[in-house]
Motif scaffolding. Structure first.
Motif, PDB file in Angstrom:
ATOM      1  N   GLU A  28       0.842  -1.187   0.000  1.00 35.57           N
ATOM      2  CA  GLU A  28       0.000   0.000   0.000  1.00 35.57           C
ATOM      3  C   GLU A  28       0.878   1.238   0.000  1.00 35.57           C
ATOM      4  O   GLU A  28       2.034   1.192   0.406  1.00 35.57           O
ATOM      5  CB  GLU A  28      -0.964   0.022   1.182  1.00 35.57           C
ATOM      6  CG  GLU A  28      -0.317   0.185   2.523  1.00 35.57           C
ATOM      7  CD  GLU A  28      -1.330   0.267   3.651  1.00 35.57           C
ATOM      8  OE1 GLU A  28      -2.513  -0.012   3.446  1.00 35.57           O
ATOM      9  OE2 GLU A  28      -0.908   0.616   4.754  1.00 35.57           O
ATOM     10  N   ALA A  29       0.299   2.337  -0.500  1.00 31.71           N
ATOM     11  CA  ALA A  29       1.059   3.572  -0.580  1.00 31.71           C
ATOM     12  C   ALA A  29       0.139   4.764  -0.384  1.00 31.71           C
ATOM     13  O   ALA A  29      -1.043   4.716  -0.712  1.00 31.71           O
ATOM     14  CB  ALA A  29       1.770   3.676  -1.922  1.00 31.71           C
ATOM     15  N   CYS A  30       0.715   5.810   0.139  1.00 26.60           N
ATOM     16  CA  CYS A  30       0.030   7.087   0.328  1.00 26.60           C
ATOM     17  C   CYS A  30       0.386   7.980  -0.862  1.00 26.60           C
ATOM     18  O   CYS A  30       1.423   7.785  -1.506  1.00 26.60           O
ATOM     19  CB  CYS A  30       0.536   7.707   1.622  1.00 26.60           C
ATOM     20  SG  CYS A  30      -0.123   9.336   1.955  1.00 26.60           S
ATOM     21  N   VAL A  31      -0.461   8.953  -1.151  1.00 26.77           N
ATOM     22  CA  VAL A  31      -0.150   9.902  -2.217  1.00 26.77           C
ATOM     23  C   VAL A  31       1.236  10.495  -1.984  1.00 26.77           C
ATOM     24  O   VAL A  31       2.015  10.672  -2.924  1.00 26.77           O
ATOM     25  CB  VAL A  31      -1.207  11.024  -2.294  1.00 26.77           C
ATOM     26  CG1 VAL A  31      -0.819  12.079  -3.302  1.00 26.77           C
ATOM     27  CG2 VAL A  31      -2.565  10.460  -2.632  1.00 26.77           C
TER      28      VAL A  31
ATOM     29  N   LEU B 121      -9.927  -0.795  -9.302  1.00 25.07           N
ATOM     30  CA  LEU B 121      -8.565  -1.329  -9.321  1.00 25.07           C
ATOM     31  C   LEU B 121      -7.795  -1.071  -8.029  1.00 25.07           C
ATOM     32  O   LEU B 121      -6.858  -1.794  -7.716  1.00 25.07           O
ATOM     33  CB  LEU B 121      -7.796  -0.748 -10.510  1.00 25.07           C
ATOM     34  CG  LEU B 121      -8.339  -1.199 -11.866  1.00 25.07           C
ATOM     35  CD1 LEU B 121      -7.861  -0.266 -12.959  1.00 25.07           C
ATOM     36  CD2 LEU B 121      -7.928  -2.630 -12.139  1.00 25.07           C
ATOM     37  N   LEU B 122      -8.174  -0.022  -7.314  1.00 30.45           N
ATOM     38  CA  LEU B 122      -7.526   0.299  -6.046  1.00 30.45           C
ATOM     39  C   LEU B 122      -8.561   0.375  -4.931  1.00 30.45           C
ATOM     40  O   LEU B 122      -9.689   0.810  -5.159  1.00 30.45           O
ATOM     41  CB  LEU B 122      -6.813   1.661  -6.123  1.00 30.45           C
ATOM     42  CG  LEU B 122      -5.562   1.772  -6.971  1.00 30.45           C
ATOM     43  CD1 LEU B 122      -5.035   3.205  -6.946  1.00 30.45           C
ATOM     44  CD2 LEU B 122      -4.484   0.807  -6.518  1.00 30.45           C
ATOM     45  N   GLU B 123      -8.152  -0.037  -3.753  1.00 34.01           N
ATOM     46  CA  GLU B 123      -8.939   0.159  -2.536  1.00 34.01           C
ATOM     47  C   GLU B 123      -8.266   1.292  -1.777  1.00 34.01           C
ATOM     48  O   GLU B 123      -7.062   1.532  -1.954  1.00 34.01           O
ATOM     49  CB  GLU B 123      -8.934  -1.118  -1.694  1.00 34.01           C
ATOM     50  CG  GLU B 123      -9.550  -2.298  -2.419  1.00 34.01           C
ATOM     51  CD  GLU B 123      -9.344  -3.616  -1.688  1.00 34.01           C
ATOM     52  OE1 GLU B 123      -8.592  -3.670  -0.688  1.00 34.01           O
ATOM     53  OE2 GLU B 123      -9.933  -4.602  -2.143  1.00 34.01           O
ATOM     54  N   ARG B 124      -9.007   2.011  -0.956  1.00 37.19           N
ATOM     55  CA  ARG B 124      -8.401   3.112  -0.213  1.00 37.19           C
ATOM     56  C   ARG B 124      -8.917   3.167   1.210  1.00 37.19           C
ATOM     57  O   ARG B 124     -10.008   2.706   1.516  1.00 37.19           O
ATOM     58  CB  ARG B 124      -8.629   4.442  -0.922  1.00 37.19           C
ATOM     59  CG  ARG B 124     -10.055   4.876  -0.981  1.00 37.19           C
ATOM     60  CD  ARG B 124     -10.183   6.170  -1.752  1.00 37.19           C
ATOM     61  NE  ARG B 124     -11.584   6.543  -1.868  1.00 37.19           N
ATOM     62  CZ  ARG B 124     -12.045   7.430  -2.691  1.00 37.19           C
ATOM     63  NH1 ARG B 124     -11.227   8.059  -3.494  1.00 37.19           N
ATOM     64  NH2 ARG B 124     -13.318   7.704  -2.723  1.00 37.19           N
ATOM     65  N   GLU B 125      -8.067   3.748   2.067  1.00 40.80           N
ATOM     66  CA  GLU B 125      -8.417   3.898   3.474  1.00 40.80           C
ATOM     67  C   GLU B 125      -7.831   5.219   3.968  1.00 40.80           C
ATOM     68  O   GLU B 125      -6.640   5.480   3.790  1.00 40.80           O
ATOM     69  CB  GLU B 125      -7.820   2.734   4.272  1.00 40.80           C
ATOM     70  CG  GLU B 125      -8.059   2.810   5.752  1.00 40.80           C
ATOM     71  CD  GLU B 125      -7.370   1.664   6.494  1.00 40.80           C
ATOM     72  OE1 GLU B 125      -7.185   1.826   7.711  1.00 40.80           O
ATOM     73  OE2 GLU B 125      -7.022   0.646   5.881  1.00 40.80           O
TER      74      GLU B 125
ATOM     75  N   VAL C  18      -4.978  12.635   7.932  1.00 35.26           N
ATOM     76  CA  VAL C  18      -5.136  13.502   6.759  1.00 35.26           C
ATOM     77  C   VAL C  18      -4.749  12.791   5.460  1.00 35.26           C
ATOM     78  O   VAL C  18      -4.954  13.324   4.386  1.00 35.26           O
ATOM     79  CB  VAL C  18      -4.311  14.807   6.893  1.00 35.26           C
ATOM     80  CG1 VAL C  18      -4.806  15.627   8.072  1.00 35.26           C
ATOM     81  CG2 VAL C  18      -2.833  14.512   7.019  1.00 35.26           C
ATOM     82  N   TRP C  19      -4.178  11.597   5.566  1.00 39.42           N
ATOM     83  CA  TRP C  19      -3.692  10.891   4.383  1.00 39.42           C
ATOM     84  C   TRP C  19      -4.639   9.771   3.968  1.00 39.42           C
ATOM     85  O   TRP C  19      -5.293   9.154   4.797  1.00 39.42           O
ATOM     86  CB  TRP C  19      -2.300  10.299   4.651  1.00 39.42           C
ATOM     87  CG  TRP C  19      -1.278  11.351   4.904  1.00 39.42           C
ATOM     88  CD1 TRP C  19      -0.684  11.635   6.098  1.00 39.42           C
ATOM     89  CD2 TRP C  19      -0.730  12.271   3.966  1.00 39.42           C
ATOM     90  NE1 TRP C  19       0.199  12.676   5.952  1.00 39.42           N
ATOM     91  CE2 TRP C  19       0.196  13.083   4.646  1.00 39.42           C
ATOM     92  CE3 TRP C  19      -0.924  12.475   2.602  1.00 39.42           C
ATOM     93  CZ2 TRP C  19       0.917  14.084   4.015  1.00 39.42           C
ATOM     94  CZ3 TRP C  19      -0.205  13.484   1.977  1.00 39.42           C
ATOM     95  CH2 TRP C  19       0.699  14.266   2.689  1.00 39.42           C
ATOM     96  N   VAL C  20      -4.637   9.497   2.673  1.00 42.33           N
ATOM     97  CA  VAL C  20      -5.381   8.367   2.130  1.00 42.33           C
ATOM     98  C   VAL C  20      -4.361   7.357   1.627  1.00 42.33           C
ATOM     99  O   VAL C  20      -3.444   7.706   0.872  1.00 42.33           O
ATOM    100  CB  VAL C  20      -6.330   8.801   0.986  1.00 42.33           C
ATOM    101  CG1 VAL C  20      -7.042   7.587   0.397  1.00 42.33           C
ATOM    102  CG2 VAL C  20      -7.332   9.832   1.481  1.00 42.33           C
TER     103      VAL C  20
END
Length: 114
Positions: free
Chosen positions: A54-57, A83-87, A91-93
């Motif tokens: 996983e990676a943050c912007v 294609l991507l899941e997010r959490e 303040v970060w996704v």
């Protein structure tokens, strides 16, 4: 209820089994269009291969000569295509590739005749 692009791909496996109907092709196109952009394809690869999967912007900005809002837009398109899941964490996704989407895409283009 309409199928998501991932569900649409999963129900039409693989391409060489039988020709896709017009309806099935139209349901699958959003996922393939999302991947057809070089930035989005690279983003998906960077997220999927990032440490921990996983990676943050903030982890992705340096790989491109693009602004953070542009990177976020491309990530939103990939998420919208399934294609991507997010959490969201603070303040970060954080993004990770969708295992079901990746499996479905692999099966869609697999050659089961070999």
């Amino acid at each position: 209820m309409a199928l998501t692009p991932v569900e649409a791909v999963a129900c039409c496996l693989p391409l060489n089994r039988e020709p896709l109907s017009q309806e099935a092709a139209e349901r699958i196109v959003p996922m393939l269009k999302a991947l057809a952009d070089p930035v989005r394809l690279r983003l998906l690869s960077l997220v999927a291969s990032h440490e921990g999967g996983e990676a943050c912007v903030c982890d992705l900005n340096d790989a491109f000569e693009l602004s953070q809002p542009t990177i976020s837009h491309h990530l939103k398109v990939l998420h919208g295509a399934g294609l991507l899941e997010r959490e969201k964490r603070g303040v970060w996704v954080y993004y990770r590739s969708s295992p079901s989407a990746m499996s479905s895409l692999a099966a869609l283009i697999s050659d089961t005749t070999t």
